[in-house]
Design a protein around this motif. Structure first.
Motif, PDB file in Angstrom:
ATOM      1  N   LEU A 370       0.751  -1.359   0.023  1.00  0.00           N
ATOM      2  CA  LEU A 370       0.072  -0.074   0.208  1.00  0.00           C
ATOM      3  C   LEU A 370       0.864   1.230   0.094  1.00  0.00           C
ATOM      4  O   LEU A 370       1.990   1.238   0.729  1.00  0.00           O
ATOM      5  N   GLY A 371       0.454   2.147  -0.678  1.00  0.00           N
ATOM      6  CA  GLY A 371       1.333   3.489  -0.720  1.00  0.00           C
ATOM      7  C   GLY A 371       0.256   4.679  -0.747  1.00  0.00           C
ATOM      8  O   GLY A 371      -0.951   4.631  -1.360  1.00  0.00           O
ATOM      9  N   SER A 372       0.585   5.770  -0.168  1.00  0.00           N
ATOM     10  CA  SER A 372      -0.226   7.082  -0.090  1.00  0.00           C
ATOM     11  C   SER A 372       0.588   8.128  -0.001  1.00  0.00           C
ATOM     12  O   SER A 372       1.850   7.813   0.688  1.00  0.00           O
ATOM     13  N   SER A 373      -0.044   9.253  -0.455  1.00  0.00           N
ATOM     14  CA  SER A 373       0.799  10.290  -0.520  1.00  0.00           C
ATOM     15  C   SER A 373      -0.081  11.443  -0.355  1.00  0.00           C
ATOM     16  O   SER A 373      -1.141  11.712  -0.792  1.00  0.00           O
ATOM     17  N   LEU A 374       0.096  12.726   0.449  1.00  0.00           N
ATOM     18  CA  LEU A 374      -0.723  13.808   0.779  1.00  0.00           C
ATOM     19  C   LEU A 374       0.230  15.166   0.781  1.00  0.00           C
ATOM     20  O   LEU A 374       1.286  15.063   1.361  1.00  0.00           O
ATOM     21  N   ARG A 375      -0.225  16.332  -0.074  1.00  0.00           N
ATOM     22  CA  ARG A 375       0.570  17.228  -0.062  1.00  0.00           C
ATOM     23  C   ARG A 375      -0.123  18.373   0.119  1.00  0.00           C
ATOM     24  O   ARG A 375      -1.134  18.696  -0.701  1.00  0.00           O
ATOM     25  N   TYR A 376       0.320  19.520   0.828  1.00  0.00           N
ATOM     26  CA  TYR A 376      -0.186  20.868   0.872  1.00  0.00           C
ATOM     27  C   TYR A 376       0.576  21.921   0.186  1.00  0.00           C
ATOM     28  O   TYR A 376       1.801  22.014   0.539  1.00  0.00           O
ATOM     29  N   ASP A 377       0.154  22.728  -0.639  1.00  0.00           N
ATOM     30  CA  ASP A 377       0.957  23.783  -1.313  1.00  0.00           C
ATOM     31  C   ASP A 377       0.114  25.181  -0.970  1.00  0.00           C
ATOM     32  O   ASP A 377      -1.167  25.137  -1.290  1.00  0.00           O
ATOM     33  N   ASP A 378       0.770  26.080  -0.711  1.00  0.00           N
ATOM     34  CA  ASP A 378       0.413  27.718  -0.594  1.00  0.00           C
ATOM     35  C   ASP A 378       1.237  28.445  -1.359  1.00  0.00           C
ATOM     36  O   ASP A 378       2.437  28.880  -1.436  1.00  0.00           O
ATOM     37  N   ASN A 379       0.559  29.151  -2.493  1.00  0.00           N
ATOM     38  CA  ASN A 379       1.069  29.775  -3.461  1.00  0.00           C
ATOM     39  C   ASN A 379       0.826  31.238  -3.299  1.00  0.00           C
ATOM     40  O   ASN A 379      -0.397  31.670  -3.283  1.00  0.00           O
ATOM     41  N   GLU A 380       1.702  32.185  -3.579  1.00  0.00           N
ATOM     42  CA  GLU A 380       1.717  33.684  -3.544  1.00  0.00           C
ATOM     43  C   GLU A 380       0.497  34.004  -4.464  1.00  0.00           C
ATOM     44  O   GLU A 380      -0.383  35.114  -4.009  1.00  0.00           O
ATOM     45  N   ALA A 381       0.534  33.271  -5.591  1.00  0.00           N
ATOM     46  CA  ALA A 381      -0.388  33.980  -6.765  1.00  0.00           C
ATOM     47  C   ALA A 381      -1.925  33.548  -6.797  1.00  0.00           C
ATOM     48  O   ALA A 381      -2.772  33.926  -6.949  1.00  0.00           O
ATOM     49  N   TYR A 382      -1.963  31.979  -6.349  1.00  0.00           N
ATOM     50  CA  TYR A 382      -3.321  31.237  -6.510  1.00  0.00           C
ATOM     51  C   TYR A 382      -3.845  30.515  -5.341  1.00  0.00           C
ATOM     52  O   TYR A 382      -4.722  30.065  -5.433  1.00  0.00           O
ATOM     53  N   GLY A 383      -3.151  30.913  -4.193  1.00  0.00           N
ATOM     54  CA  GLY A 383      -3.804  30.550  -2.967  1.00  0.00           C
ATOM     55  C   GLY A 383      -3.113  29.259  -2.652  1.00  0.00           C
ATOM     56  O   GLY A 383      -2.036  28.643  -3.060  1.00  0.00           O
ATOM     57  N   ASP A 384      -4.053  28.512  -1.908  1.00  0.00           N
ATOM     58  CA  ASP A 384      -3.571  26.809  -1.389  1.00  0.00           C
ATOM     59  C   ASP A 384      -4.172  25.641  -2.157  1.00  0.00           C
ATOM     60  O   ASP A 384      -5.307  25.900  -2.825  1.00  0.00           O
ATOM     61  N   ASN A 385      -3.814  24.450  -1.989  1.00  0.00           N
ATOM     62  CA  ASN A 385      -4.389  23.346  -2.898  1.00  0.00           C
ATOM     63  C   ASN A 385      -3.719  22.119  -2.035  1.00  0.00           C
ATOM     64  O   ASN A 385      -2.727  22.067  -1.759  1.00  0.00           O
ATOM     65  N   VAL A 386      -4.654  20.968  -2.038  1.00  0.00           N
ATOM     66  CA  VAL A 386      -4.138  20.037  -1.472  1.00  0.00           C
ATOM     67  C   VAL A 386      -4.405  18.678  -2.390  1.00  0.00           C
ATOM     68  O   VAL A 386      -5.399  18.805  -3.165  1.00  0.00           O
ATOM     69  N   THR A 387      -3.373  18.198  -2.518  1.00  0.00           N
ATOM     70  CA  THR A 387      -3.609  16.872  -3.354  1.00  0.00           C
ATOM     71  C   THR A 387      -3.227  15.307  -2.865  1.00  0.00           C
ATOM     72  O   THR A 387      -2.385  15.641  -1.909  1.00  0.00           O
ATOM     73  N   GLY A 388      -3.708  14.367  -3.213  1.00  0.00           N
ATOM     74  CA  GLY A 388      -3.269  13.059  -2.549  1.00  0.00           C
ATOM     75  C   GLY A 388      -3.225  11.954  -3.765  1.00  0.00           C
ATOM     76  O   GLY A 388      -3.891  12.127  -4.840  1.00  0.00           O
ATOM     77  N   GLN A 389      -2.655  10.924  -3.314  1.00  0.00           N
ATOM     78  CA  GLN A 389      -2.947   9.636  -4.170  1.00  0.00           C
ATOM     79  C   GLN A 389      -2.694   8.468  -3.362  1.00  0.00           C
ATOM     80  O   GLN A 389      -2.130   8.649  -2.115  1.00  0.00           O
ATOM     81  N   VAL A 390      -3.459   7.341  -3.736  1.00  0.00           N
ATOM     82  CA  VAL A 390      -3.359   6.035  -2.876  1.00  0.00           C
ATOM     83  C   VAL A 390      -3.124   5.122  -4.150  1.00  0.00           C
ATOM     84  O   VAL A 390      -3.644   5.280  -5.246  1.00  0.00           O
ATOM     85  N   ALA A 391      -2.371   3.971  -3.545  1.00  0.00           N
ATOM     86  CA  ALA A 391      -2.188   2.910  -4.506  1.00  0.00           C
ATOM     87  C   ALA A 391      -2.028   1.737  -3.816  1.00  0.00           C
ATOM     88  O   ALA A 391      -1.809   1.626  -2.624  1.00  0.00           O
ATOM     89  N   TRP A 392      -2.297   0.594  -4.472  1.00  0.00           N
ATOM     90  CA  TRP A 392      -2.256  -0.759  -4.132  1.00  0.00           C
ATOM     91  C   TRP A 392      -1.634  -1.668  -5.104  1.00  0.00           C
ATOM     92  O   TRP A 392      -2.002  -1.513  -6.118  1.00  0.00           O
ATOM     93  N   GLY A 393      -0.731  -2.431  -4.433  1.00  0.00           N
ATOM     94  CA  GLY A 393      -0.130  -3.795  -5.381  1.00  0.00           C
ATOM     95  C   GLY A 393      -0.199  -5.000  -4.818  1.00  0.00           C
ATOM     96  O   GLY A 393      -0.508  -5.203  -3.525  1.00  0.00           O
ATOM     97  N   PHE A 394      -0.343  -6.276  -5.603  1.00  0.00           N
ATOM     98  CA  PHE A 394      -0.641  -7.447  -5.150  1.00  0.00           C
ATOM     99  C   PHE A 394       0.132  -8.441  -5.902  1.00  0.00           C
ATOM    100  O   PHE A 394      -0.072  -8.308  -7.407  1.00  0.00           O
ATOM    101  N   ASP A 395       1.019  -9.163  -5.590  1.00  0.00           N
ATOM    102  CA  ASP A 395       1.794 -10.249  -6.034  1.00  0.00           C
ATOM    103  C   ASP A 395       0.680 -11.190  -6.313  1.00  0.00           C
ATOM    104  O   ASP A 395       0.874 -12.262  -5.401  1.00  0.00           O
ATOM    105  N   ALA A 396       0.390 -11.658  -7.256  1.00  0.00           N
ATOM    106  CA  ALA A 396      -0.410 -12.686  -7.508  1.00  0.00           C
ATOM    107  C   ALA A 396      -0.229 -14.088  -7.760  1.00  0.00           C
ATOM    108  O   ALA A 396      -0.421 -15.003  -7.183  1.00  0.00           O
ATOM    109  N   THR A 397       1.128 -13.975  -8.457  1.00  0.00           N
ATOM    110  CA  THR A 397       2.360 -14.876  -8.465  1.00  0.00           C
ATOM    111  C   THR A 397       3.770 -14.368  -8.097  1.00  0.00           C
ATOM    112  O   THR A 397       3.984 -13.232  -7.692  1.00  0.00           O
ATOM    113  N   ASP A 398       4.684 -15.450  -8.163  1.00  0.00           N
ATOM    114  CA  ASP A 398       5.921 -14.836  -7.969  1.00  0.00           C
ATOM    115  C   ASP A 398       6.576 -13.940  -9.193  1.00  0.00           C
ATOM    116  O   ASP A 398       7.513 -13.013  -9.179  1.00  0.00           O
ATOM    117  N   ARG A 399       5.794 -13.945 -10.218  1.00  0.00           N
ATOM    118  CA  ARG A 399       6.091 -13.100 -11.671  1.00  0.00           C
ATOM    119  C   ARG A 399       4.940 -12.088 -12.037  1.00  0.00           C
ATOM    120  O   ARG A 399       5.360 -11.113 -12.625  1.00  0.00           O
TER     121      ARG A 399
END
Length: 614
Positions: A370-399
């Protein structure tokens, strides 16, 4: 801490760290089994390609040497999810679109330094010399929650050459070819157990071709570029490491002016980065870095005189990685950057800052990741913004590994889009940032000598920035309600005995939801096939490229025909240190365009001699 965790701490120092390809491993049948290469760009932490929850491709120095590219675009065109357009070859404006998004939705990093222009938005891909590059990592899909604005479509990171422990090793090359092309370069690298260094320089010049038949003069539009790169690191007695990287490209590119005279653009493209990194405890790794990026373009146009656009970005970043358990990582950090512009016309604003903070979590749960990320940006020109991502991986077999992800991203309006006072392009200070939501599902099968990676994705972009005519000869940017892009990608490769084969295919279904038209300059299908064969001291190879039709404009009035290209290459190892190489590009002498009215070169031949001390 386990030895595996220790190696990841040492390798995952930052996006600017060079990670060499994993060497081949002996197989039971006497052939070599190629392990998946390490990458750092998807998460800023080291992991192999088949461990990654992202869609990522790697172009290493061996592949660059085999393919003998004239431009970086030669390496990237036709790759999975990647589309390239240019206003002619050899130093002319080049745009890279990732998964059908706008060209300024792809973030370019050079040794960890963001290089997208604050005025034009996109990156100056045409000024990157292949001779200075050690490897390229291409990450497809949103990465704003890791790197901040500009990464709606993906991230391309270029790593310059680095040194290895040992005595000084020298390299040099020289070549010539069609269109009165000449190129040469030198380099040296080496190091001790504590210190590493690498320095190199290269020069490329060509008369080029006449880029536009109906504009300017009929003379060829030439290009010249001189580049330098350097890398240094030193490990202190306490274990901390000092590091510095530098890259600079400077030259001139000619173009056809409206008055029938030859006009040109002088450029400077520069990335500098340095800092300190190391283990604060046996489980806590930290890095503090400062960087500077420059993108300077002086244009001498006989119809309008001299104009210039200078972008300079300063950044301070702090990154931390905490390791615990069997492969769990929590990363957090922040960055502060200031962008400054200097142009030949007065802008209402000429600087802005952005402060960002982010956190990432990577969990190894046996067959699940499982992977996740979250970021907050505050920009002088256009204000703030929050972005995020979640990801999941599964080893179905060895390959076989399955993966899926969902993420949000945003792109800030550029200074040109907000404040430009030029008569032909009027800024719009009411623009809002573009925002996107993306999802993908994929699978990767990794054999001993074969891999196959496939996925489907969808991206929806709100407030997409496009241009419309507000007066005769005058355009202004505005926010489109929505654009939707769906697609599928296939990438595969094999290394068997003396054969190396790789291929990619991309399908796109894209729509401007405001008009129902296709987005401009996005082919619905594209494909690439690379085949190379070693024959003792000789090698031969070929690259086949195919690109479907597209439209050059937003109303879909101007159609660009599809095309296919064939490039051939060969090399001969005269001695273990001396190699003679040759290419036949566009072997079938096809006429084609990637932007309406801009010519591309016909059949061309190039020969070069290389010295590489082992």
């Amino acid at each position: 801490m386990s030895s595996n965790t220790t190696s990841r701490v040492a390798a995952g120092v930052a996006a600017g760290l060079i990670v060499s390809s994993v060497p081949a491993m002996a197989d039971t049948d006497g052939e070599s089994a190629q392990l998946a290469p390490l990458v750092v760009t998807p998460t800023r932490m080291a992991q192999t390609v088949d461990e990654s929850l992202s869609s990522v491709s790697v172009i290493d120095r061996d592949e660059i040497d085999r393919q003998q590219p004239r431009q970086v675009s030669d390496l990237l065109q036709g790759r999975a999810g990647t589309g390239l357009t240019s206003n002619g070859p050899f130093g002319k404006t080049t745009n890279l679109s990732m998964r059908g998004t706008n060209s300024d939705h792809t973030l370019l990093l050079v040794d960890g330094v963001p290089m997208n222009s604050a005025t034009f938005g996109g990156a100056a891909w045409q000024y990157l010399p292949p001779a200075e590059i050690d490897r390229i990592e291409v990450v497809r899909g949103p990465r704003t929650s890791v790197y901040g604005a500009d990464a709606i479509g993906g991230v391309v990171q270029v790593f310059t050459r680095e040194g290895e422990e040992g005595p000084p090793r020298f390299r040099a090359f020289g070549g010539a070819g069609s269109f009165n092309t000449q190129e040469f370069g030198v380099g040296v690298s080496g190091g001790t157990a504590a210190s590493r260094y690498a320095l190199s320089a290269s020069h490329y010049e060509t008369d080029g071709i006449n880029v536009q038949d109906g504009a300017g003069d009929k003379d060829p539009d030439g290009f010249e570029n001189t580049s330098f790169s350097g890398r240094f690191s030193h490990r202190l007695p306490g274990g901390a490491e000092l590091f510095a990287t530098g890259f600079r490209s400077k030259g001139q590119s000619e173009f056809d002016g409206a008055t029938g005279q030859e006009d040109w653009t002088d450029h400077v493209f520069q990335a500098l980065r340095g800092g300190v990194r190391g283990d604060l405890t046996d489980r806590w790794f930290s890095e503090l870095a400062v960087s500077q990026a420059k993108d300077e373009q002086d244009t001498f146009d006989s119809s309008g005189g001299e104009s210039w656009h200078y972008t300079e970005r300063h950044e301070v970043s702090w990154r931390n990685e905490l390791y615990w358990g069997a492969g769990h990582v929590w990363a957090f950090g922040g960055d502060w950057r200031e962008e400054e512009v200097d142009t030949s016309s007065d802008y209402d604003e000429t600087s802005r800052y952005n402060a960002g903070a982010y956190t990432q979590l990577e969990l190894d749960l046996g067959r699940h990741d499982l992977g996740s990320s979250l970021r907050y940006d505050d920009n002088e020109a256009y204000g703030d913004n929050v972005t995020g991502q979640v990801a999941w991986g599964f080893d179905a077999t060895d390959r076989l590994r399955l993966r899926s992800s969902y993420g949000t991203a945003f792109k800030a309006p550029t200074f040109n889009e907000l404040y430009s006072p030029f008569p032909s392009w009027v800024g719009n200070p009411d623009l809002t940032p573009e925002e996107s939501v993306s999802a993908e599902v994929g699978a990767r099968w990794q054999g001993r000598r074969v891999y196959v990676d496939t996925l489907v994705f969808q991206t929806e972009i709100d407030d997409l920035i496009a241009a419309r005519e507000v007066a005769p000869g005058q355009d202004q940017p505005f926010n489109v309600d929505e654009a939707r892009i769906r697609g599928a990608e296939l990438e595969a490769g094999a290394h068997w005995q003396e054969w190396q084969i790789s291929g990619a295919f991309t399908y796109l279904d894209h729509e401007d939801r405001d008009t129902g038209n296709e987005l401009p300059r996005r082919p619905n299908e594209s494909a690439r096939l690379d085949i190379d064969r070693q024959l003792g001291d000789f090698s031969v190879g070929a690259t086949a490229l195919a690109r479907g039709r597209s439209y050059d404009d937003r109303p879909n009035d101007t159609r660009l025909s599809g095309y296919g290209l064939l490039n051939l290459r060969t090399s001969y190892a005269i001695t273990p240190e001396w190699t003679l190489r040759g290419t036949l590009e566009n072997a079938l002498d096809k006429d084609y365009e990637t932007a309406d009215g801009y010519n591309q070169p016909g059949r061309a031949v190039y020969v070069s001699l290389h010295f590489n001390q082992h």
